[in-house]
Design a protein around this motif. Structure first.
Motif, mmCIF file in Angstrom:
data_model
loop_
_atom_site.group_PDB
_atom_site.id
_atom_site.type_symbol
_atom_site.label_atom_id
_atom_site.label_comp_id
_atom_site.label_asym_id
_atom_site.label_seq_id
_atom_site.Cartn_x
_atom_site.Cartn_y
_atom_site.Cartn_z
ATOM 1 N N GLU A 55 23.565 -48.830 -50.234
ATOM 2 C CA GLU A 55 22.722 -49.301 -49.137
ATOM 3 C C GLU A 55 23.260 -48.822 -47.789
ATOM 4 O O GLU A 55 22.496 -48.626 -46.832
ATOM 5 N N MET A 56 24.593 -48.660 -47.684
ATOM 6 C CA MET A 56 25.190 -48.187 -46.430
ATOM 7 C C MET A 56 24.778 -46.742 -46.152
ATOM 8 O O MET A 56 24.516 -46.364 -45.004
ATOM 9 N N ALA A 57 24.713 -45.928 -47.212
ATOM 10 C CA ALA A 57 24.295 -44.538 -47.030
ATOM 11 C C ALA A 57 22.846 -44.455 -46.561
ATOM 12 O O ALA A 57 22.483 -43.569 -45.770
ATOM 13 N N VAL A 58 22.016 -45.399 -47.005
ATOM 14 C CA VAL A 58 20.622 -45.439 -46.558
ATOM 15 C C VAL A 58 20.544 -45.910 -45.113
ATOM 16 O O VAL A 58 19.749 -45.402 -44.314
ATOM 17 N N ARG A 59 21.408 -46.871 -44.765
ATOM 18 C CA ARG A 59 21.406 -47.428 -43.405
ATOM 19 C C ARG A 59 21.950 -46.421 -42.386
ATOM 20 O O ARG A 59 21.523 -46.417 -41.222
ATOM 21 N N PRO A 114 22.113 -42.595 -42.405
ATOM 22 C CA PRO A 114 21.816 -41.351 -43.140
ATOM 23 C C PRO A 114 22.094 -40.049 -42.394
ATOM 24 O O PRO A 114 21.922 -38.970 -42.975
ATOM 25 N N ALA A 115 22.500 -40.106 -41.128
ATOM 26 C CA ALA A 115 22.599 -38.878 -40.322
ATOM 27 C C ALA A 115 23.520 -37.844 -40.972
ATOM 28 O O ALA A 115 24.515 -38.199 -41.620
ATOM 29 N N ARG A 116 23.170 -36.578 -40.768
ATOM 30 C CA ARG A 116 23.956 -35.466 -41.297
ATOM 31 C C ARG A 116 24.445 -34.596 -40.138
ATOM 32 O O ARG A 116 23.744 -34.435 -39.140
ATOM 33 N N ASP A 117 25.646 -34.061 -40.300
ATOM 34 C CA ASP A 117 26.214 -33.171 -39.289
ATOM 35 C C ASP A 117 26.827 -31.989 -40.017
ATOM 36 O O ASP A 117 27.839 -32.122 -40.721
ATOM 37 N N VAL A 140 31.740 -32.416 -45.731
ATOM 38 C CA VAL A 140 30.900 -33.505 -46.239
ATOM 39 C C VAL A 140 30.067 -33.956 -45.037
ATOM 40 O O VAL A 140 30.572 -34.634 -44.143
ATOM 41 N N PRO A 141 28.784 -33.593 -44.985
ATOM 42 C CA PRO A 141 28.032 -33.727 -43.737
ATOM 43 C C PRO A 141 27.557 -35.132 -43.413
ATOM 44 O O PRO A 141 26.993 -35.349 -42.339
ATOM 45 N N THR A 142 27.771 -36.095 -44.286
ATOM 46 C CA THR A 142 27.281 -37.454 -44.068
ATOM 47 C C THR A 142 28.450 -38.426 -43.869
ATOM 48 O O THR A 142 29.610 -38.101 -44.146
ATOM 49 N N SER A 143 28.134 -39.621 -43.403
ATOM 50 C CA SER A 143 29.125 -40.696 -43.373
ATOM 51 C C SER A 143 29.431 -41.126 -44.808
ATOM 52 O O SER A 143 28.568 -41.043 -45.687
ATOM 53 N N THR A 144 30.654 -41.553 -45.040
ATOM 54 C CA THR A 144 31.046 -41.979 -46.391
ATOM 55 C C THR A 144 31.611 -43.391 -46.355
ATOM 56 O O THR A 144 32.215 -43.816 -45.367
ATOM 57 N N PHE A 145 31.412 -44.127 -47.456
ATOM 58 C CA PHE A 145 31.872 -45.507 -47.594
ATOM 59 C C PHE A 145 32.523 -45.630 -48.975
ATOM 60 O O PHE A 145 31.847 -45.828 -49.983
ATOM 61 N N ILE A 146 33.858 -45.473 -49.005
ATOM 62 C CA ILE A 146 34.573 -45.301 -50.262
ATOM 63 C C ILE A 146 35.511 -46.474 -50.514
ATOM 64 O O ILE A 146 36.421 -46.734 -49.704
ATOM 65 N N PRO A 147 35.343 -47.221 -51.627
ATOM 66 C CA PRO A 147 36.346 -48.228 -51.989
ATOM 67 C C PRO A 147 37.610 -47.538 -52.454
ATOM 68 O O PRO A 147 37.559 -46.523 -53.164
ATOM 69 N N THR A 148 38.764 -48.034 -52.028
ATOM 70 C CA THR A 148 40.025 -47.351 -52.341
ATOM 71 C C THR A 148 40.974 -48.275 -53.113
ATOM 72 O O THR A 148 40.861 -48.411 -54.323
ATOM 73 N N ALA A 149 41.901 -48.910 -52.427
ATOM 74 C CA ALA A 149 42.951 -49.682 -53.097
ATOM 75 C C ALA A 149 42.506 -51.120 -53.352
ATOM 76 O O ALA A 149 41.573 -51.632 -52.736
ATOM 77 N N SER A 150 43.216 -51.780 -54.275
ATOM 78 C CA SER A 150 42.994 -53.204 -54.522
ATOM 79 C C SER A 150 44.346 -53.891 -54.659
ATOM 80 O O SER A 150 45.350 -53.254 -54.966
ATOM 81 N N GLU A 151 44.369 -55.185 -54.401
ATOM 82 C CA GLU A 151 45.576 -56.001 -54.569
ATOM 83 C C GLU A 151 45.438 -56.820 -55.843
ATOM 84 O O GLU A 151 44.461 -57.538 -56.022
ATOM 85 N N ASN A 152 46.415 -56.707 -56.727
ATOM 86 C CA ASN A 152 46.352 -57.386 -58.018
ATOM 87 C C ASN A 152 46.684 -58.869 -57.849
ATOM 88 O O ASN A 152 47.812 -59.226 -57.540
ATOM 89 N N ARG A 153 45.705 -59.725 -58.031
ATOM 90 C CA ARG A 153 45.907 -61.168 -57.893
ATOM 91 C C ARG A 153 45.813 -61.895 -59.236
ATOM 92 O O ARG A 153 45.909 -63.118 -59.275
#
Length: 511
Positions: free
Chosen positions: A262-266, A268-271, A276-289
């Protein structure tokens, strides 16, 4: 080799001979390159976030190395940090006043902006050799930090050493900035320098950040995506997997990640400037609980790396993420908390026609025979902070894209070629503004107490010999003070400097 159209660089015959001397000297520095890299690699400079104790050990070695040269003056702009034993993160600014140019001091400065910290090496068993012990294999040097960012530091040190031996100086002044925390928090490093001495840099200076590029030296980064790192906490209820009666924090995190499209739809601009011409929203690390394989944790914490093409603001993205969080709260029955842990400045791109870009392209063509192109980078460097402060910065180096990986390496030949390109920048003035930059007679950074003493004695008509006797300083020390005073007052010669000192440096009486 193809010839570049148009006239050659603006150099006098003296400067042509000096440049030839510099390039010949750098071409014989293979052993010095290896020695410097070995010293730097052996001094881990890990951020406390990665289990380290900061950059102080490396900074002490660097200060000692620079102290060998009487034309180099050093300043520290440390930032407090209670997480490490020494309590501060070091930032060193070193400036070399070139040759015997007191009568006509250089107007512009070439700044090489580098960082001292390195990435954590990860499991040592994934390395072929010890990460913090330099290993040579043919032309390649292996070790943590050789590419990110020791190659930049070594280029600066080689230039300091080479220029120290010249009978006269190049038409530009050489400066280097060695910062902390560049991999985790720019507020500790380049932003601390900018805030502590806002008059240190001039808009007409040249800024090169050797922190991105390709192994052929054909890419100059003039724009970077804005970086936003967010720590996201899902709070549900601890439970056994066989008796799950409440909201599942892990499942809610998966729902949040699954909705990131949904973030990519919200946004969408390209440069096309960026690979990588678009904005990116990447999940990375997690904390083990979790307390066990069949236990559902009460909380699940993970991180999101958002990189935004120019035109989008942090505020708009944060608002959209919080809206997504409220949706997950409603659907999954959890509480969602968002905490911003890193926000890089919104910065306008460097113009492809900026002097630093034009000069760098010409130097690359002269030295490497290649035509460089301007690009954008998805990664963030210290150039973003410089651009946000109004400076035109170019990000360039001859990297092979191996930073942060195990068995990080850098080429000895590339190190020398990269340094030669930077040396050429010091001798080419064609794209620089003529004359002195417009500025007040009193440099915004102000004179140091010792410089004020020297200026006061000059204003009273003391000769150099009498000033040395009065203050108990050596000839070389006085020469360094005089060059600094010339730079800060922008005086065009000895007579003008004496007039300024006699008048109290534009109204500010020396102590």
């Amino acid at each position: 080799m193809a010839q570049e159209a148009g006239p050659g660089p603006d150099r006098s015959a003296v400067h042509e001979r000096l440049l030839e001397t510099v390039l010949e000297d750098l071409g014989r520095r293979e052993r010095a390159v290896v020695k410097l890299h070995r010293e730097l690699v052996s001094r881990p400079a890990l951020n406390p976030e990665h289990g380290g104790q900061g950059e102080n050990d490396k900074a002490r070695w660097l200060e000692g190395w620079l102290a060998k040269f009487d034309l180099v003056r050093q300043e520290r702009y440390d930032h407090p940090d209670a997480r490490i034993p020494e309590g501060v993160r070091p930032n060193i600014v070193a400036v070399m006043e070139p040759g015997d140019w007191v009568a006509e001091p250089p107007v512009h400065t070439l700044w090489i902006v580098t960082h001292l910290d390195v990435a954590a090496p990860g499991p040592t068993e994934t390395w072929e050799s010890q990460p913090f012990r330099l290993r040579l294999q043919g032309d390649l040097m292996f070790g943590r930090g050789v590419e990110d960012n020791h190659q930049a530091i070594v280029s600066a040190l080689l230039l300091f050493e080479t220029f120290q031996r010249l009978p006269a100086g190049p038409p530009l002044r050489l400066g280097a900035v060695f910062t902390s925390g560049a991999l985790t928090d720019y507020r500790l490093g380049i932003q601390a320098v900018l805030e502590r001495n806002p008059g240190l840099f001039h808009p007409d200076d040249l800024f090169v950040v050797p922190d991105y590029g390709d192994e052929n030296g054909e890419m100059i980064s003039v724009a970077e995506k804005t970086n936003l790192w967010v720590r996201i906490t899902m709070t549900g209820r601890a439970a056994h997997a066989g008796f799950c009666l409440g909201p599942n924090a892990f499942k809610a995190a998966a729902a949040f990640v699954g909705s990131l499209d949904e973030m990519a739809v919200r946004f969408p601009a390209r440069d096309r400037l960026f690979t990588v011409p678009t904005s990116t929203f990447i999940p990375t690390a997690s904390e083990n609980r979790s307390t066990g394989a069949n236990h559902i944790p009460a909380t699940f914490v993970f991180y999101l790396d958002a990189r935004l093409v120019p035109g989008y603001t942090h505020e708009a993205v944060e608002q959209a993420l919080r809206k997504l969080g409220r949706k997950v709260e409603k659907e999954e029955g959890v509480a969602v908390t968002l905490e911003v842990v890193e926000r890089t400045p919104n910065a306008a791109p460097t113009s492809p026609e900026a002097p630093v870009v034009r000069l760098l392209k010409r130097a690359i063509f002269e030295e490497l025979g290649r035509k460089a192109e301007t690009v954008g980078s998805g990664g963030v460097t210290m150039a973003s902070s410089l651009r946000a402060a109004g400076f035109q910065a170019a990000v360039w180096s001859m990297q092979a894209a191996g930073k942060n990986r195990c068995d990080e390496c850098f080429s000895i030949r590339a190190q020398i070629a990269q340094t030669k390109v930077l040396a050429r920048l010091m001798f080419d003035r064609r794209s620089l503004k003529k004359g002195r930059p417009p500025a007040s007679r009193e440099h915004p950074g102000g004179l140091t107490p010792k410089e004020l003493e020297v200026a006061g004695l000059l204003g009273r008509g003391f000769s150099n010999e009498r000033i040395m006797a009065e203050l108990g300083i050596a000839k070389n020390t006085l020469r360094v003070h005089l060059r600094s005073i010339y730079r800060k007052t922008l005086a065009g010669g000895r007579r003008e400097l004496l007039e300024l000192c006699a008048a109290g440096l534009g109204g500010k009486k020396p102590a």
